[in-house]
Design a protein around this motif. Sequence first.
Motif, mmCIF file in Angstrom:
data_model
loop_
_atom_site.group_PDB
_atom_site.id
_atom_site.type_symbol
_atom_site.label_atom_id
_atom_site.label_comp_id
_atom_site.label_asym_id
_atom_site.label_seq_id
_atom_site.Cartn_x
_atom_site.Cartn_y
_atom_site.Cartn_z
ATOM 1 N N THR A 1 0.819 -1.222 0.000
ATOM 2 C CA THR A 1 0.000 0.000 0.000
ATOM 3 C C THR A 1 0.848 1.266 0.000
ATOM 4 O O THR A 1 0.359 2.347 -0.334
ATOM 5 C CB THR A 1 -0.937 0.009 1.220
ATOM 6 N N GLY A 2 2.150 1.140 0.380
ATOM 7 C CA GLY A 2 3.019 2.316 0.366
ATOM 8 C C GLY A 2 3.419 2.773 -1.016
ATOM 9 O O GLY A 2 3.837 3.913 -1.212
ATOM 10 N N LYS B 1 6.012 -4.680 2.029
ATOM 11 C CA LYS B 1 6.343 -5.191 3.350
ATOM 12 C C LYS B 1 5.787 -6.604 3.460
ATOM 13 O O LYS B 1 4.578 -6.810 3.375
ATOM 14 C CB LYS B 1 5.745 -4.299 4.433
ATOM 15 N N GLU C 1 11.316 -6.047 3.810
ATOM 16 C CA GLU C 1 10.796 -5.134 2.801
ATOM 17 C C GLU C 1 11.589 -5.313 1.511
ATOM 18 O O GLU C 1 12.806 -5.538 1.530
ATOM 19 C CB GLU C 1 10.877 -3.682 3.267
#
Length: 228
Positions: free
Chosen positions: A195-196, A201, A218
Amino acid sequence: MSYKLLLPILLMGNLCFAQHQFELKDVSKNYDVKINVENCENNECSGKATVELFDKKTSKKFQTLSSDDLTFYLNEDQKPTSNIIQLYNEQSPLIFDDFNFDGMEDMAIRNGNESSYGGSSYDVYVFNITKKQLVPSEELTLLAHENLGMFNTDSERKRLITYSKSGCCWHLTTEYTVLPQRGLFKVYELEEDATGGEKVKVTKKEFIDDKWITNIKEYPINEYYKEN
């Protein structure tokens, strides 16, 4: 067409309807199957249905199960498929397998589109050796309603595997084992959170030696999905 429209009108509950019937011979180790379903049009069938199981050895009727909404497509032979579980793709109306790893054949029947994102949902039945019948399993049925369609069965590792998601960028794979007298027990989770936008992650949790082991890493998003 290979299915038959049966007349006169048959009765199920308080609803009368004409049925389309399909006979399936090679979908199960133990049973021949007849599906009677309410509606069929343009290679798609749906609606109230009964599934009749016949003992392969004696040809006698073994059990009749029902579905309020048995939805499926017909293949090139104008018959329903069986035992196909494809994520985001085809999921058959009938799934035969040993879901609780007790050596007996169990069964799942599609009932509507009530799983995540409007996907296929199933009523799951397990063979009860005392009653000598297939009986409903509440916890396995719940598993086939709360995730992305029917769960997968890994018979070698004795695991049931579910998939879930939120939007495009968050995915969760969960594995369960089945413990005698206790039922489902979660033993593995793989969470992929992108979602980043730039990185993924990845959180892996495993139940080992009576405790949860968690590993978090990550990865650059392009490298991770290229490899996976």
